[in-house]
Design an enzyme around this catalytic site. Structure first.
Site, PDB file in Angstrom:
ATOM      1  N   GLU A 134       0.825  -1.209   0.000  1.00  0.00           N
ATOM      2  CA  GLU A 134       0.000   0.000   0.000  1.00  0.00           C
ATOM      3  C   GLU A 134       0.863   1.265   0.000  1.00  0.00           C
ATOM      4  OE1 GLU A 134      -4.190  -1.191   1.987  1.00  0.00           O
ATOM      5  OE2 GLU A 134      -2.580  -0.873   3.417  1.00  0.00           O
ATOM      6  N   GLU A 159      -6.766  -7.258  -1.369  1.00  0.00           N
ATOM      7  CA  GLU A 159      -7.382  -7.192  -0.051  1.00  0.00           C
ATOM      8  C   GLU A 159      -8.859  -6.844  -0.211  1.00  0.00           C
ATOM      9  OE1 GLU A 159      -5.488  -4.748   2.870  1.00  0.00           O
ATOM     10  OE2 GLU A 159      -3.475  -5.506   2.432  1.00  0.00           O
TER      11      GLU A 159
END
Length: 636
Positions: free
Chosen positions: A182, A266
């Site tokens: 991320e 995710e």
């Protein structure tokens, strides 16, 4: 399903392996055969090793074909240059056999996705970064800063060859590796200032991976509608992270990388809890609808989490939301398809049914294993106790310092500093009448104050007390001290977990005392500093126990007699705040403000015979250790 269906590996490897996971077309292929990845996150370091196969088999029985895991740097290199991949001597060693975990996943007919960091987020302490990195002056973690990358290079030089041998094209299970984590979320803009993610850093990570033998698919993951491609490189495959609106996120991905497969790295099945806040739950109807939309798109997915597990000991992470510190609980149940203790939920059956509906590649799926039995052990009485003065006498190290020093900079653990637990700061001073102790700035993260051995800071009574002296929300906190001549002042500071997510500025975080402490207008000096780490060896060596009393700030011992170890929960609802150890191992934290009221105690942490439970209670201890067959959450 026909008994003659092949296994996953028979289907994808019969005739030999010529290629791995490919993104050279609008759909995935594995060894030149179409594949949709049905994946679930399961972190080996959050689950007892003895339960890995059970959890993997339950994952496989839901119809999934892939398991995903992070790799926590702070556990695998707990001291600078000292590594633990199982049997390495750290208190967490039995959770760290990552090679065994990957091989076991293959034995259970699962592919594996690995996200090796160096940063992993994961609601894990410091996002998996070792706290000893902070000993490097002015270090810039998660950038191409030489002070950071020299440590990454050493760590990857040990970790990646282990994983390289387990790659799919080498006959193993791993089909993909994530680059960083991320990274797009580190970008920020404010007024005339901004930060653009360091692409040189990403290129350095890729180079390290290739140099250490990684040849499977490399990918990044971010929220594409928010961060676009700022956290990746133009030729690295991008995946999406989100809780809802899959079409929006997948359409954004397609604009960023045309004619490529689509995947959610995710898909958030639930969420995590913070101490003193509400327990998080996700509506099952919404969960099913979003998962159905992902499959219908069509896209591959990795559910984060499929099985959350536990933040053992002091290893929970924390958030900084607009400067507001929020420590995570010990439980990482996550409201996932499998509960913290591995039981099935309605979400599990939703997943199983949807995959069966959409999956066109028919391979063998095992029947769901039976749930692990649990027991409510009888209450046991606290018989023995150590008071604070005796605890301090048995601490092996004390350091003299003119000024306060954060725990990370203490000269211990082979010059790797203190990572976890408590730090005790002691000094002496004359205390005139009506004197005020002032903690400059914020305390990191809570502090108990004793004067001449007596606790003078107030016990934690309700959620509003978190806003008052002694806790992380109050800046420049003050406390009136009792009058005394040449009084001993003890400040016991606890690290409740380092922040694991956000802008890079949020990773500059020291624990313990980081700023001056004042008595009235004078800075207190000449400190004795003692680390209280609760390492297993030390806890097992404690001696001089005496009869129990309801005294503040004590270690309280009870023995649990077990014939055959079974899973259980410790019910801490009658206690206030502290930690629990079981046979020397730090099980986790508790706080009566919740939401978590119980601590999961799995059978592998118990042994036949006598099991020693020691509870470090900050305030008045309860008289008994109680158990529960089920988790309990405080309702607010």
């Amino acid at each position: 399903m026909a008994l003659s269906a092949p296994t996953l590996y028979e289907y994808y490897t019969s005739g030999g392996i010529t290629s791995g996971l490919s993104t050279n077309q609008p759909y995935f292929t594995l060894n030149d055969k179409n594949v949709t990845l049905y994946s679930g996150a399961l972190h080996y370091f959050r689950v007892p090793r003895q339960y890995w196969r059970d959890r993997l088999r339950k994952l496989k029985a839901a119809g999934l074909n892939t398991v995903e895991t992070y790799v926590p740097w702070n556990l695998h290199e707990p001291e600078i240059g000292t590594f633990d991949f199982g049997n390495g001597g750290s208190d967490m060693e039995d959770f760290l056999h990552v090679e065994e975990f990957v091989k076991m996943a293959q034995e259970e007919d699962l592919l594996v996705i690995v996200r090796p960091g160096p940063y992993i987020c994961a609601e894990w302490e410091f996002g998996g970064l070792p706290s000893w990195l902070l000993r490097e002056k002015d270090i810039k973690v998660r950038t191409s800063d030489d002070n950071f990358m020299k440590h990454v290079s050493r760590y990857f030089g040990v970790l990646l060859p282990i994983l390289a041998a387990l790659q799919f094209t080498n006959g193993g299970a791993i089909v993909g590796f994530q680059v960083e984590n991320e990274y797009g979320s580190t970008e920020w803009k404010k007024d005339n200032e901004s930060f653009v993610p360091d692409k040189v850093y990403l290129e350095q990570l890729r180079t390290l991976m290739v140099r250490n033998g990684i040849k499977e698919l490399l990918f990044t993951s971010d929220n594409p509608s928010q961060h676009g491609d700022v956290g990746t490189l133009h030729d690295i495959f991008q995946t999406a992270n989100f809780a809802r609106n899959p079409k929006k996120e997948f359409d954004s991905l397609k604009k960023l990388q045309a004619n490529k497969p689509t995947m959610a790295m995710e898909y958030w099945t639930g969420w995590f809890d913070h101490w003193s806040e509400n327990h998080s739950k996700r509506d099952n109807v919404e969960f099913r609808q979003v998962l159905n939309d992902i499959l219908r798109y069509p896209a591959s997915f990795n559910m984060y989490m499929f099985h959350g597990g536990t933040n053992w000991g002091f290893l929970n992470g924390a958030n900084l939301q607009n400067g507001k510190y929020q420590p995570d609980t010990t439980s990482y149940d996550y409201d996932a398809p499998l509960t913290e203790n591995g039981d099935y939920t309605e979400k599990y059956h939703i997943v199983k049914n949807l995959i069966a509906k959409y999956n066109k590649v028919i391979t063998k799926v095992p029947p769901p294993p039976k749930e692990t039995p649990r027991i409510r052990y009888p209450d046991i009485e606290i018989k023995q106790q150590l008071q604070f003065s005796t605890i301090v006498e048995q601490l092996p190290q004390v350091f003299q310092s003119t000024d306060v020093v954060p725990m990370e900079l203490l000269p211990i653990n082979n010059d790797s500093g203190q990572s976890y637990g408590y730090t005790i700061y002691r000094t002496t001073a004359d205390i005139p009448p009506n004197s005020v102790l002032k903690m400059k700035g914020y305390v990191h993260d809570s502090v108990l104050v004793l004067v001449d051995g007596k606790l003078v800071s107030r016990a934690l009574r309700n959620s509003d007390d978190i806003n008052k002296f002694g806790y992380w929300r109050l800046k420049d906190g003050t406390l009136t001290l009792p009058e005394g001549k040449n009084s001993t002042i003890d400040l016991i500071v606890e690290n409740w977990g380092r922040n694991n997510f956000g802008k890079l500025e949020d990773f500059k975080q020291f624990k313990g005392l980081t700023s001056d402490v004042f008595l009235n207008t004078h800075v207190l000096k000449n400190w004795e500093i003692r680390p209280l780490e609760f390492k297993t060896k030390w806890t097992k060596s404690l001696h001089g126990w005496y009869d129990f009393s309801t005294t503040n700030l004590t270690l309280n011992k009870a023995n649990l007699e077990v014939d055959q170890p079974m899973d259980t929960y410790l019910d801490m609802s009658q206690w206030n705040t502290g930690i629990v150890t079981i046979n020397g191992f730090v099980l986790g934290r508790y706080m009566h403000l919740g939401p978590q009221q119980t601590l999961y105690l799995p059978a592998p942490l118990l042994k036949p015979g006598t099991n020693e439970i020691i509870i470090f209670e900050h305030f008045t201890p309860a008289t008994h250790v109680k158990f529960s067959q089920n988790p309990i959450y405080l309702k607010k």
